[in-house]
Scaffold this active site. Sequence first.
Site, PDB file in Angstrom:
ATOM      1  N   LEU A   1      19.766 -15.005  22.485  1.00  5.16           N
ATOM      2  CA  LEU A   1      20.336 -14.387  21.275  1.00  5.16           C
ATOM      3  C   LEU A   1      20.039 -12.890  21.184  1.00  5.16           C
ATOM      4  O   LEU A   1      20.398 -12.239  20.210  1.00  5.16           O
ATOM      5  CB  LEU A   1      19.807 -15.099  20.023  1.00  5.16           C
TER       6      LEU A   1
ATOM      7  N   GLN B   1      19.935  -8.718  22.679  1.00  2.57           N
ATOM      8  CA  GLN B   1      20.991  -7.721  22.926  1.00  2.57           C
ATOM      9  C   GLN B   1      21.776  -8.052  24.204  1.00  2.57           C
ATOM     10  O   GLN B   1      23.009  -7.979  24.211  1.00  2.57           O
ATOM     11  CB  GLN B   1      20.373  -6.318  23.039  1.00  2.57           C
TER      12      GLN B   1
ATOM     13  N   ASP C   1      16.872 -20.012  22.930  1.00  2.45           N
ATOM     14  CA  ASP C   1      16.120 -18.932  22.294  1.00  2.45           C
ATOM     15  C   ASP C   1      15.046 -19.565  21.412  1.00  2.45           C
ATOM     16  O   ASP C   1      15.123 -20.744  21.058  1.00  2.45           O
ATOM     17  CB  ASP C   1      17.040 -18.022  21.454  1.00  2.45           C
TER      18      ASP C   1
ATOM     19  N   TYR D   1       4.201  -2.662  28.288  1.00  2.00           N
ATOM     20  CA  TYR D   1       5.513  -3.101  28.776  1.00  2.00           C
ATOM     21  C   TYR D   1       5.676  -2.762  30.265  1.00  2.00           C
ATOM     22  O   TYR D   1       6.105  -3.596  31.057  1.00  2.00           O
ATOM     23  CB  TYR D   1       6.584  -2.395  27.950  1.00  2.00           C
TER      24      TYR D   1
ATOM     25  N   LYS E   1       6.177  -5.172  33.432  1.00  4.62           N
ATOM     26  CA  LYS E   1       7.360  -5.115  34.299  1.00  4.62           C
ATOM     27  C   LYS E   1       6.971  -4.964  35.770  1.00  4.62           C
ATOM     28  O   LYS E   1       7.560  -5.603  36.632  1.00  4.62           O
ATOM     29  CB  LYS E   1       8.302  -3.987  33.852  1.00  4.62           C
TER      30      LYS E   1
HETATM   31  P1  NAD Z   1      16.000  -8.522  22.780  1.00  2.00           P
HETATM   32  O1  NAD Z   1      14.713  -8.119  22.164  1.00  2.00           O
HETATM   33  O2  NAD Z   1      17.275  -8.042  22.195  1.00  2.00           O
HETATM   34  O3  NAD Z   1      16.076 -10.106  22.863  1.00  2.00           O
HETATM   35  C1  NAD Z   1      14.997 -10.904  23.264  1.00  2.00           C
HETATM   36  C2  NAD Z   1      15.255 -12.330  22.810  1.00  2.00           C
HETATM   37  O4  NAD Z   1      14.123 -13.124  23.197  1.00  2.00           O
HETATM   38  C3  NAD Z   1      15.394 -12.460  21.285  1.00  2.00           C
HETATM   39  O5  NAD Z   1      16.589 -13.154  20.959  1.00  2.00           O
HETATM   40  C4  NAD Z   1      14.153 -13.259  20.871  1.00  2.00           C
HETATM   41  O6  NAD Z   1      14.401 -14.160  19.806  1.00  2.00           O
HETATM   42  C5  NAD Z   1      13.829 -14.011  22.156  1.00  2.00           C
HETATM   43  N1  NAD Z   1      12.422 -14.412  22.223  1.00  2.00           N
HETATM   44  C6  NAD Z   1      11.330 -13.742  21.779  1.00  2.00           C
HETATM   45  N2  NAD Z   1      10.222 -14.469  22.017  1.00  2.00           N
HETATM   46  C7  NAD Z   1      10.631 -15.609  22.621  1.00  2.00           C
HETATM   47  C8  NAD Z   1       9.950 -16.767  23.103  1.00  2.00           C
HETATM   48  N3  NAD Z   1       8.616 -16.912  23.004  1.00  2.00           N
HETATM   49  N4  NAD Z   1      10.691 -17.752  23.671  1.00  2.00           N
HETATM   50  C9  NAD Z   1      12.036 -17.639  23.771  1.00  2.00           C
HETATM   51  N5  NAD Z   1      12.734 -16.580  23.321  1.00  2.00           N
HETATM   52  C10 NAD Z   1      12.024 -15.577  22.756  1.00  2.00           C
HETATM   53  O7  NAD Z   1      15.913  -8.139  24.349  1.00  2.00           O
HETATM   54  P2  NAD Z   1      17.083  -7.686  25.337  1.00  2.00           P
HETATM   55  O8  NAD Z   1      17.369  -6.266  25.067  1.00  2.00           O
HETATM   56  O9  NAD Z   1      18.167  -8.676  25.345  1.00  2.00           O
HETATM   57  O10 NAD Z   1      16.280  -7.709  26.724  1.00  2.00           O
HETATM   58  C11 NAD Z   1      16.270  -8.821  27.588  1.00  2.00           C
HETATM   59  C12 NAD Z   1      15.481  -8.451  28.827  1.00  2.00           C
HETATM   60  O11 NAD Z   1      16.018  -7.258  29.411  1.00  2.00           O
HETATM   61  C13 NAD Z   1      13.994  -8.150  28.587  1.00  2.00           C
HETATM   62  O12 NAD Z   1      13.250  -8.601  29.698  1.00  2.00           O
HETATM   63  C14 NAD Z   1      13.943  -6.641  28.535  1.00  2.00           C
HETATM   64  O13 NAD Z   1      12.676  -6.157  28.884  1.00  2.00           O
HETATM   65  C15 NAD Z   1      14.987  -6.287  29.564  1.00  2.00           C
HETATM   66  N6  NAD Z   1      15.511  -4.930  29.381  1.00  2.00           N
HETATM   67  C16 NAD Z   1      16.286  -4.617  28.307  1.00  2.00           C
HETATM   68  C17 NAD Z   1      16.749  -3.315  28.143  1.00  2.00           C
HETATM   69  C18 NAD Z   1      17.609  -2.923  26.977  1.00  2.00           C
HETATM   70  O14 NAD Z   1      17.922  -1.724  26.822  1.00  2.00           O
HETATM   71  N7  NAD Z   1      18.044  -3.854  26.150  1.00  2.00           N
HETATM   72  C19 NAD Z   1      16.417  -2.327  29.096  1.00  2.00           C
HETATM   73  C20 NAD Z   1      15.600  -2.676  30.166  1.00  2.00           C
HETATM   74  C21 NAD Z   1      15.172  -3.990  30.309  1.00  2.00           C
END
Ligand code: NAD
Length: 315
Positions: free
Chosen positions: A10, A12, A34, A141, A145
């Site tokens: 759920l 981004q 999620d 973070y 990573k």
């Molecule tokens: P986000 O924060 O939008 O979404 C994370 C989701 O994980 C949320 O829906 C949350 O409810 C869920 N979550 C939190 N704790 C949880 C748990 N214990 N069990 C199950 N679900 C859980 O993150 P995103 O932007 O979609 O990022 C996803 C991945 O991509 C991450 O690993 C992030 O580090 C990586 N990433 C994202 C970006 C970015 O700009 N969005 C950039 C680099 C890397």
Amino acid sequence: MNKILVTGALGQIGSELVVKLREIYGADHVVATDLRSSAHEITRSGPFELLDVTNAKAMFEIAKRYEVDTVIHLAALLSATAEEKPLLAWNLNMGGLMNALEISRELGCQLFTPSSIGAFGPSTPKDNTPQDTIQRPNTMYGVNKVSGELLCDYYFHKYGLDTRGLRFPGLISHMTPPGGGTTDYAVEIYYAAVTTGRYTSYIAKGTDMDMMYMPDALNAIIDLMEADSSRLIHRNSFNVTAMSVDPEAIAAAIREEFPRFILDYDVDPKRQAIADSWPHSIDATAARTEWGFHARYDLKAMTKDMLSQLSERQM
Ligand code: NAD
């Protein structure tokens, strides 16, 4: 990829990735999970399960029940939030990944998990940052990573597990708000442009960081996962980027559509310190040569699309 389990669906990335995966592979072939539920369409358009990724037994049970052959592990705490809650970040980011790796090993799944430009640190070369370089991040973070990249490579070499990853830059999208990253400003600025016409940036003028539009990020995940394994020299993780920009550059692009847009600054020292430890621009040559990475949106094309999508929603 045939039967896919997505964690953190759920968020981004997941909320858009699941829609695209279901279009390509079939709704029943993509199990969205999620920690929380919501009214989002992905909870109704195919299988959806509540899953805390720190619960290995529950993750194993769902993966086995749906007979998945691919795990796309997205659940994580992002950079700015992780710096506020480092212990929670370690337990979720490393514990969740370890469970995803073990379950993939036991069930013979292919595994994707994203890394980030946060996996670099202050001693990394900042311009045209190479694929293989110094990685000594000074944020929780970033530590998570880098450890995740190493763990995924370890599982590949030790167990032959097909692990693949991307070092994402800041991702810009208009469907689901970002979840506590350092580059969130680059999304907020577009929402502000169509609502109030002005934005106060917590990131300082002149802070160049890599960014990419969500459609390119989704294609990159699928292209990498479908790439011929024998072509991959690297695995965890590939540098990918579409542009290197600072707040002024985004504001200038916005002004081409909305000439009266105003940008000012109220810098947040905590998030600025994270941004200052990251590269200015990364080199994505390895991704291009090993599996054909290509970003379709530059700053101008992305800005046009973001503003038109958000303006339409305003009406
Ligand atoms: P986000 O924060 O939008 O979404 C994370 C989701 O994980 C949320 O829906 C949350 O409810 C869920 N979550 C939190 N704790 C949880 C748990 N214990 N069990 C199950 N679900 C859980 O993150 P995103 O932007 O979609 O990022 C996803 C991945 O991509 C991450 O690993 C992030 O580090 C990586 N990433 C994202 C970006 C970015 O700009 N969005 C950039 C680099 C890397």
